[in-house]
Design a protein around this motif. Structure first.
Motif: not given
Length: 448
Positions: A45-65
């Motif tokens: 990103t070209f500005n500071d977002t203060k956080e870096s998050i990936v939302k991911y999952g299999i078959g509709g489940t949502i995990l957050i890293a």
């Protein structure tokens, strides 16, 4: 004379434009973490977002890293600044399709997917391999994008020379290149090594933009992929001596330690094929007078006159199977070779139980510099050569069989070269003068 009202609006617009904020993720790419069961998601990103998050999952489940971001300032005159975000996805369910997007509460990327690595020993990874693509005239890019999104590849190996050059236009050419490859690199791990076109500012654009195992301070690393143990090195430490001799010594020592570990019987049984990739080849038959056209190629024999830290004997002694290079804008396959001598397995089947490593140069993915020209006479150690734009595919079938083919983009995807490498056993070559040593408490046995 402008009215005060118009002047006021003009000032307001200028202030608004001065405060434009760029929070949207871009330049998204994947790589392996410290193991092939970890995926690192990297974006800018070209500005500071203060956080870096990936939302991911299999078959509709949502995990957050969650991960972190780091400011990267290009060394050019404009000091082009961006925030590079890294998030590691760990403990992935093997052989599963994950859907993900990345960003922050200020903005999210589009949705992408990747397949996690299988753990079964019968996994047959399929790779695309190339170097020297370039931001302009990226001839092979469209076909690679299509094939990647069809699920043809598990991993990409980009063997140096990326954007020509990532630092150009104060780093904006690097931004554009990373956007171009996103339709490949957001779907499969995009594994790299540095080339000569990444040298500016001590390889800073390469170090900061990619997330390879070992961290940004290391230009070398290795990883396991099914039956493959892949080692990525920097040939550039031999050619940019303005950065000192220490990088050469450090890499050589690191490489030997890695080869020792890879040759431990329990490791070579799991990952029997050892593949080394680096940008500049040891051998080539071209008219351009590059180092590989000389008999005493620096990477092959070591530092000029002293012949210290040469790589050819080291890789031969530890039974490296395949050596992959780029830099020359051609495709060239060699017969099994060591010190300019051909060690074919037999006259009828040269790649069945070969007596030396097999070299492949695949530097014809594109780029604005065009093709290189082969010599009018073909040396006896050159098995096949082409100057078509294209790239290489590798399918690792099992511990004994590898299959390679060369795709010609000039010929609309035609396979212009293909061959099998078959080995009944892996280890030091028959005529190796290797004296197995103890290093870091690891004692190896000679096995054939």
């Amino acid at each position: 004379m402008y009215s005060l009202k118009i002047i006021f609006y003009f000032i307001v617009i200028k202030l608004i434009n001065a405060q434009v904020l760029w929070y949207q993720p871009e330049q998204i790419h994947l790589s392996y973490g410290e193991t092939s069961n970890e995926i690192v998601v990297t974006w800018s990103t070209f500005n500071d977002t203060k956080e870096s998050i990936v939302k991911y999952g299999i078959g509709g489940t949502i995990l957050i890293a969650k991960g972190y971001s780091k400011i990267f300032v290009d060394g050019g005159s404009k000091k082009h600044l961006q925030y590079i975000h890294r998030v590691t996805l760990s403990s992935l369910t093997p052989n599963s399709i994950y859907v993900y997007h990345c960003g922050s509460h200020l903005g999210w990327s589009a949705q992408y997917w990747f397949r996690s690595s299988p753990t079964v020993e019968t996994w047959q990874p399929h790779l695309a391999i190339y170097g020297d693509m370039g931001n302009e005239n990226a001839q092979s890019l469209a076909r690679l994008q299509e094939e990647t999104q069809r699920g043809l590849y598990d991993t990409i190996l980009h063997v140096g020379d990326f954007a020509y050059d990532m630092d150009s236009e104060n780093g904006e050419v690097g931004d554009e290149f990373m956007r171009q490859i996103e339709s490949i690199s957001a779907y499969v791990p995009y594994m790299t090594c540095p080339g000569n076109h990444e040298e500016q500012y001590n390889f800073s654009n390469y170090r900061e933009r990619f997330s390879m195992p070992g961290g940004s301070e290391s230009l070398m690393y290795s990883f396991d992929l099914g039956p493959l143990h892949i080692i990525s090195i920097s040939t550039e430490v031999y050619y940019f001596m303005n950065f000192g001799i220490k990088p050469i010594v450090f890499q050589y020592q690191w490489l030997e330690k890695d080869l020792i570990r890879a040759n431990l019987p329990e490791n070579r049984e799991k990952h029997p094929w050892i593949i080394v990739m680096g940008h500049r080849p040891m051998y080539c038959s071209l008219t351009d007078k590059d180092d590989c056209t000389h008999h005493e190629t620096i990477t092959r024999v070591g530092i000029p006159f002293l012949h210290w830290f040469g790589l050819e004997q080291l890789l031969y002694n530890y039974g490296v199977d395949i050596e992959i290079w780029a830099h020359e804008h051609i495709y060239q396959r060699l017969w099994p070779i060591y010190d300019y001598k051909v060690y074919n397995g037999s006259y009828e089947q040269p790649y069945v139980n070969p007596g030396a490593p097999i070299h492949i140069t695949t530097g014809s993915a594109g780029c604005k510099e065009g093709h290189d020209i082969f010599n009018s006479t073909n040396p006896e150690w050159s098995a096949f050569q082409s100057k078509d734009y294209g790239y290489t595919r590798l399918k690792a079938f099992n511990s004994s069989h590898l299959y390679f083919e060369q795709v010609s983009d000039d010929k609309d995807g035609m396979i212009i070269d293909s061959f099998w490498v078959i080995k009944e056993s892996h280890g030091p070559y028959k005529f190796s003068n290797m004296d197995w040593a103890t290093m870091d408490g690891l004692r190896l046995k000679t096995f054939h």
